[in-house]
Write an enzyme that holds these catalytic residues in place. Structure first.
Site, PDB file in Angstrom:
ATOM      1  N   ARG A 142       0.824  -1.212   0.000  1.00 34.95           N
ATOM      2  CA  ARG A 142       0.000   0.000   0.000  1.00 34.95           C
ATOM      3  C   ARG A 142       0.856   1.259   0.000  1.00 34.95           C
ATOM      4  NH1 ARG A 142      -5.491  -1.710   2.290  1.00 34.95           N
ATOM      5  NH2 ARG A 142      -6.097   0.458   2.427  1.00 34.95           N
ATOM      6  N   TYR A 145       0.795   4.268  -2.522  1.00 36.07           N
ATOM      7  CA  TYR A 145      -0.308   5.218  -2.334  1.00 36.07           C
ATOM      8  C   TYR A 145      -0.090   6.028  -1.051  1.00 36.07           C
ATOM      9  CZ  TYR A 145      -5.222   6.755  -1.938  1.00 36.07           C
ATOM     10  OH  TYR A 145      -6.379   7.482  -1.845  1.00 36.07           O
ATOM     11  N   ASP A 146       0.141   5.312   0.081  1.00 35.26           N
ATOM     12  CA  ASP A 146       0.245   5.995   1.376  1.00 35.26           C
ATOM     13  C   ASP A 146       1.415   6.981   1.394  1.00 35.26           C
ATOM     14  OD1 ASP A 146      -1.526   3.941   1.767  1.00 35.26           O
ATOM     15  OD2 ASP A 146      -0.592   3.142   3.573  1.00 35.26           O
ATOM     16  N   GLU A 147       2.588   6.482   0.985  1.00 31.82           N
ATOM     17  CA  GLU A 147       3.773   7.342   1.035  1.00 31.82           C
ATOM     18  C   GLU A 147       3.710   8.403  -0.068  1.00 31.82           C
ATOM     19  OE1 GLU A 147       5.401   7.456   3.579  1.00 31.82           O
ATOM     20  OE2 GLU A 147       6.173   5.550   4.290  1.00 31.82           O
ATOM     21  N   ASN A 190     -18.037  -3.533  -4.175  1.00 27.07           N
ATOM     22  CA  ASN A 190     -17.934  -4.999  -4.258  1.00 27.07           C
ATOM     23  C   ASN A 190     -19.159  -5.668  -3.634  1.00 27.07           C
ATOM     24  OD1 ASN A 190     -15.548  -5.410  -5.572  1.00 27.07           O
ATOM     25  ND2 ASN A 190     -14.576  -6.550  -3.921  1.00 27.07           N
ATOM     26  N   ASP A 273      -3.535  -4.146   5.690  1.00 26.80           N
ATOM     27  CA  ASP A 273      -4.924  -3.663   5.706  1.00 26.80           C
ATOM     28  C   ASP A 273      -5.195  -3.056   7.091  1.00 26.80           C
ATOM     29  OD1 ASP A 273      -7.540  -4.577   3.842  1.00 26.80           O
ATOM     30  OD2 ASP A 273      -8.016  -4.021   5.900  1.00 26.80           O
ATOM     31  N   PRO A 274      -5.529  -1.749   7.159  1.00 25.42           N
ATOM     32  CA  PRO A 274      -5.728  -1.122   8.478  1.00 25.42           C
ATOM     33  C   PRO A 274      -6.853  -1.805   9.264  1.00 25.42           C
ATOM     34  CG  PRO A 274      -5.516   0.549   6.770  1.00 25.42           C
ATOM     35  CD  PRO A 274      -5.631  -0.776   6.070  1.00 25.42           C
ATOM     36  N   ARG A 277     -10.522   2.432  11.409  1.00 28.89           N
ATOM     37  CA  ARG A 277     -10.389   3.765  10.831  1.00 28.89           C
ATOM     38  C   ARG A 277     -11.647   4.574  11.138  1.00 28.89           C
ATOM     39  NH1 ARG A 277      -9.369   3.498   4.855  1.00 28.89           N
ATOM     40  NH2 ARG A 277      -7.199   3.035   5.236  1.00 28.89           N
TER      41      ARG A 277
HETATM   42  P1  NAD Z   1     -11.046   7.483  -8.891  1.00 29.86           P
HETATM   43  O1  NAD Z   1     -10.034   6.436  -9.199  1.00 29.86           O
HETATM   44  O2  NAD Z   1     -12.457   7.236  -9.270  1.00 29.86           O
HETATM   45  O3  NAD Z   1     -10.624   8.880  -9.518  1.00 29.86           O
HETATM   46  C1  NAD Z   1      -9.293   9.259  -9.734  1.00 29.86           C
HETATM   47  C2  NAD Z   1      -9.201   9.876 -11.120  1.00 29.86           C
HETATM   48  O4  NAD Z   1      -7.850  10.284 -11.362  1.00 29.86           O
HETATM   49  C3  NAD Z   1      -9.580   8.905 -12.232  1.00 29.86           C
HETATM   50  O5  NAD Z   1     -10.500   9.511 -13.101  1.00 29.86           O
HETATM   51  C4  NAD Z   1      -8.239   8.618 -12.923  1.00 29.86           C
HETATM   52  O6  NAD Z   1      -8.397   8.272 -14.275  1.00 29.86           O
HETATM   53  C5  NAD Z   1      -7.509   9.919 -12.705  1.00 29.86           C
HETATM   54  N1  NAD Z   1      -6.055   9.767 -12.793  1.00 29.86           N
HETATM   55  C6  NAD Z   1      -5.272   8.827 -12.201  1.00 29.86           C
HETATM   56  N2  NAD Z   1      -3.991   9.033 -12.540  1.00 29.86           N
HETATM   57  C7  NAD Z   1      -3.954  10.116 -13.349  1.00 29.86           C
HETATM   58  C8  NAD Z   1      -2.912  10.800 -14.028  1.00 29.86           C
HETATM   59  N3  NAD Z   1      -1.634  10.420 -13.928  1.00 29.86           N
HETATM   60  N4  NAD Z   1      -3.239  11.874 -14.798  1.00 29.86           N
HETATM   61  C9  NAD Z   1      -4.527  12.264 -14.918  1.00 29.86           C
HETATM   62  N5  NAD Z   1      -5.563  11.659 -14.287  1.00 29.86           N
HETATM   63  C10 NAD Z   1      -5.268  10.594 -13.522  1.00 29.86           C
HETATM   64  O7  NAD Z   1     -10.923   7.755  -7.322  1.00 29.86           O
HETATM   65  P2  NAD Z   1     -11.797   8.684  -6.360  1.00 29.86           P
HETATM   66  O8  NAD Z   1     -12.394   7.825  -5.339  1.00 29.86           O
HETATM   67  O9  NAD Z   1     -12.663   9.594  -7.153  1.00 29.86           O
HETATM   68  O10 NAD Z   1     -10.630   9.527  -5.650  1.00 29.86           O
HETATM   69  C11 NAD Z   1     -10.322  10.855  -6.040  1.00 29.86           C
HETATM   70  C12 NAD Z   1      -9.215  11.386  -5.148  1.00 29.86           C
HETATM   71  O11 NAD Z   1      -9.627  11.351  -3.776  1.00 29.86           O
HETATM   72  C13 NAD Z   1      -7.921  10.567  -5.231  1.00 29.86           C
HETATM   73  O12 NAD Z   1      -6.816  11.441  -5.186  1.00 29.86           O
HETATM   74  C14 NAD Z   1      -7.955   9.715  -3.979  1.00 29.86           C
HETATM   75  O13 NAD Z   1      -6.657   9.394  -3.529  1.00 29.86           O
HETATM   76  C15 NAD Z   1      -8.680  10.641  -3.004  1.00 29.86           C
HETATM   77  N6  NAD Z   1      -9.372   9.850  -1.949  1.00 29.86           N
HETATM   78  C16 NAD Z   1     -10.523   9.163  -2.227  1.00 29.86           C
HETATM   79  C17 NAD Z   1     -11.113   8.413  -1.235  1.00 29.86           C
HETATM   80  C18 NAD Z   1     -12.403   7.649  -1.462  1.00 29.86           C
HETATM   81  O14 NAD Z   1     -12.863   6.948  -0.546  1.00 29.86           O
HETATM   82  N7  NAD Z   1     -13.045   7.739  -2.596  1.00 29.86           N
HETATM   83  C19 NAD Z   1     -10.527   8.344   0.038  1.00 29.86           C
HETATM   84  C20 NAD Z   1      -9.346   9.029   0.257  1.00 29.86           C
HETATM   85  C21 NAD Z   1      -8.774   9.797  -0.741  1.00 29.86           C
HETATM   86  N1  UDP Z   2     -12.833  -5.623   1.895  1.00 30.28           N
HETATM   87  C1  UDP Z   2     -13.519  -6.822   2.029  1.00 30.28           C
HETATM   88  N2  UDP Z   2     -14.067  -7.383   0.914  1.00 30.28           N
HETATM   89  C2  UDP Z   2     -14.007  -6.799  -0.318  1.00 30.28           C
HETATM   90  C3  UDP Z   2     -13.310  -5.567  -0.450  1.00 30.28           C
HETATM   91  C4  UDP Z   2     -12.724  -5.011   0.678  1.00 30.28           C
HETATM   92  O1  UDP Z   2     -13.619  -7.379   3.124  1.00 30.28           O
HETATM   93  O2  UDP Z   2     -14.548  -7.378  -1.271  1.00 30.28           O
HETATM   94  C5  UDP Z   2     -12.255  -5.000   3.101  1.00 30.28           C
HETATM   95  C6  UDP Z   2     -10.797  -4.575   2.973  1.00 30.28           C
HETATM   96  O3  UDP Z   2      -9.933  -5.654   3.289  1.00 30.28           O
HETATM   97  C7  UDP Z   2     -10.722  -3.457   3.986  1.00 30.28           C
HETATM   98  C8  UDP Z   2     -12.106  -2.807   3.916  1.00 30.28           C
HETATM   99  O4  UDP Z   2     -12.967  -3.788   3.334  1.00 30.28           O
HETATM  100  O5  UDP Z   2     -10.523  -3.968   5.278  1.00 30.28           O
HETATM  101  C9  UDP Z   2     -12.165  -1.537   3.076  1.00 30.28           C
HETATM  102  O6  UDP Z   2     -11.557  -1.817   1.842  1.00 30.28           O
HETATM  103  P1  UDP Z   2     -11.498  -0.756   0.649  1.00 30.28           P
HETATM  104  O7  UDP Z   2     -10.650  -1.352  -0.403  1.00 30.28           O
HETATM  105  O8  UDP Z   2     -12.873  -0.333   0.284  1.00 30.28           O
HETATM  106  O9  UDP Z   2     -10.815   0.536   1.276  1.00 30.28           O
HETATM  107  P2  UDP Z   2      -9.523   0.786   2.198  1.00 30.28           P
HETATM  108  O10 UDP Z   2      -8.928  -0.514   2.643  1.00 30.28           O
HETATM  109  O11 UDP Z   2      -8.607   1.557   1.325  1.00 30.28           O
HETATM  110  O12 UDP Z   2     -10.078   1.536   3.340  1.00 30.28           O
END
Ligand code: NAD
Ligand code: UDP
Length: 318
Positions: A142, A145-147, A190, A273-274, A277
């Site tokens: 992970r 993404y995280d770092e 999912n 996997d956290p 949260r």
């Molecule tokens: P998403 O994957 O649906 O949207 C991300 C978009 O970025 C996509 O349309 C993808 O095509 C575009 N993209 C990826 N790499 C690119 C690049 N190099 N150049 C141009 N476009 C690029 O995800 P989302 O859920 O809509 O998340 C949007 C933002 O919010 C992300 O930065 C994500 O890290 C952050 N975020 C989302 C959540 C969540 O739960 N949805 C949680 C934490 C952070």
């Molecule tokens: N998870 C699960 N079944 C699935 C998809 C995800 O049990 O089919 C769990 C996953 O292991 C995590 C939580 O649901 O503990 C949230 O996962 P998700 O990928 O949605 O987000 P994140 O882990 O980034 O919070």
């Protein structure tokens, strides 16, 4: 006044809702996306709007535009998508941030960063407050993404200190709703798809890990408030719904709400996997006068309706 606003990742799940909202608020919106984890169908309905412009572009390459504000959302958000090409994920987070901060510096534009609860890693403090520095594995699956997101936060604050850029850094917790990618593997999409198809519901681990789920409309409202506040508040600010559920509770809810015949099966928990949260949103309440208004049942119902419709449309077109 009509502002010109750039939304990177604007064709994605959160980005497409944000573009809609900004257009409704009367702005000119430029959406930049390379469709890495999204599809054009998320923004088809906006393409005829004369105030909306779509540019296909990879954010790791510099991009220039005349804009007053930037929402930097580009980055795949689901573990399946961001682990598919981890090096590219880091590049998008770091080089993409540098490119957008450079643009903000040149244009003297405000810039919002979509950071994440993942900066807390597998947290040892619960709930997570912004002052917590996190517990992140720097070399795990992970970490790209995280770092990457942690480095982006560093860049945002260094650009602010060094060049006085107006930054807004939001740490987003799990958000769900219509237009999540059907195959992105996140837990809400999912479970809903599995339940609607009467397939096994896949719980990873024992299902006792927790998450706190925020509906997309609440999240977009928080983005806009944060960007628009007059005070010089850079954040980071946690954004999310603090009501916490175990993954097993979520599975039960989805099965009950869809009337599905699906049974739960248990699969191996992915590494790092956290376990828990939950956002501490005291700061968001105080600074943005914001808190989520849509409870999980209501948001799930809207999301189930969306995926149900999506499946019937697909069936009809076959
Ligand atoms: P998403 O994957 O649906 O949207 C991300 C978009 O970025 C996509 O349309 C993808 O095509 C575009 N993209 C990826 N790499 C690119 C690049 N190099 N150049 C141009 N476009 C690029 O995800 P989302 O859920 O809509 O998340 C949007 C933002 O919010 C992300 O930065 C994500 O890290 C952050 N975020 C989302 C959540 C969540 O739960 N949805 C949680 C934490 C952070
Ligand atoms: N998870 C699960 N079944 C699935 C998809 C995800 O049990 O089919 C769990 C996953 O292991 C995590 C939580 O649901 O503990 C949230 O996962 P998700 O990928 O949605 O987000 P994140 O882990 O980034 O919070």
């Amino acid at each position: 006044m009509r502002d010109s606003i750039l939304v990177t990742g604007g064709a994605g799940f959160l980005g497409s809702h944000l573009c809609e909202r900004l257009l409704r608020d009367g702005h000119d919106v430029m959406c930049v996306d390379n469709y890495f984890s999204s599809s054009r169908s998320n923004i088809y309905h906006l393409l005829d709007n004369p105030h909306f412009e779509m540019v296909r572009h990879d954010l790791t390459v510099p991009f220039y535009a005349e804009v007053q504000a930037i929402y930097n959302l580009a980055c795949p958000a689901s573990p399946i998508h961001y682990q598919h090409d981890p090096v590219r994920t880091i590049k998008t987070n770091v080089q993409g941030a540098i490119n957008m901060l450079g643009l903000a510096k040149r244009m003297k534009a405000k810039i919002f960063q979509a950071s994440t609860s993942e900066v807390y890693g597998d947290p040892q403090i619960h709930p997570q407050h912004e002052s917590y520095w996190g517990n992140v594995n720097p070399i795990g699956i992970r970490s790209c993404y995280d770092e990457g997101k942690r480095c982006a936060e560093t860049l945002f604050f260094d650009y602010k200190r060094q060049y006085n850029i107006d930054i807004r850094v939001a740490r987003i917790f799990n958000t769900y709703g219509p237009r999540m990618h059907k195959h992105d593997g996140r837990v809400v999409s999912n479970f809903i798809l599995q339940a609607l198809n009467n397939e096994s519901i896949t719980i990873y681990g024992d299902g006792q890990q927790t998450r706190s789920f925020c509906y997309v409309d609440d999240m977009v409202e928080a983005f806009v408030r944060f960007m628009n506040i007059k005070e010089d508040i850079s954040g980071p600010i946690n954004l999310g719904n603090p009501t916490e559920f175990t993954i097993s509770e979520l599975a039960d809810k989805v099965v009950a709400m869809t009337g599905s015949r699906s049974k739960v099966i248990y699969k191996e928990l992915p590494s790092d996997d956290p376990k828990q949260r939950q956002p501490d949103i005291t700061q968001a309440k105080k600074s943005l006068d914001w808190k989520p208004t849509i409870e999980l049942d209501e948001g799930l119902q809207k999301t189930i309706t969306y995926f149900d419709q999506l499946l019937s449309n697909e069936m009809n077109s076959n």
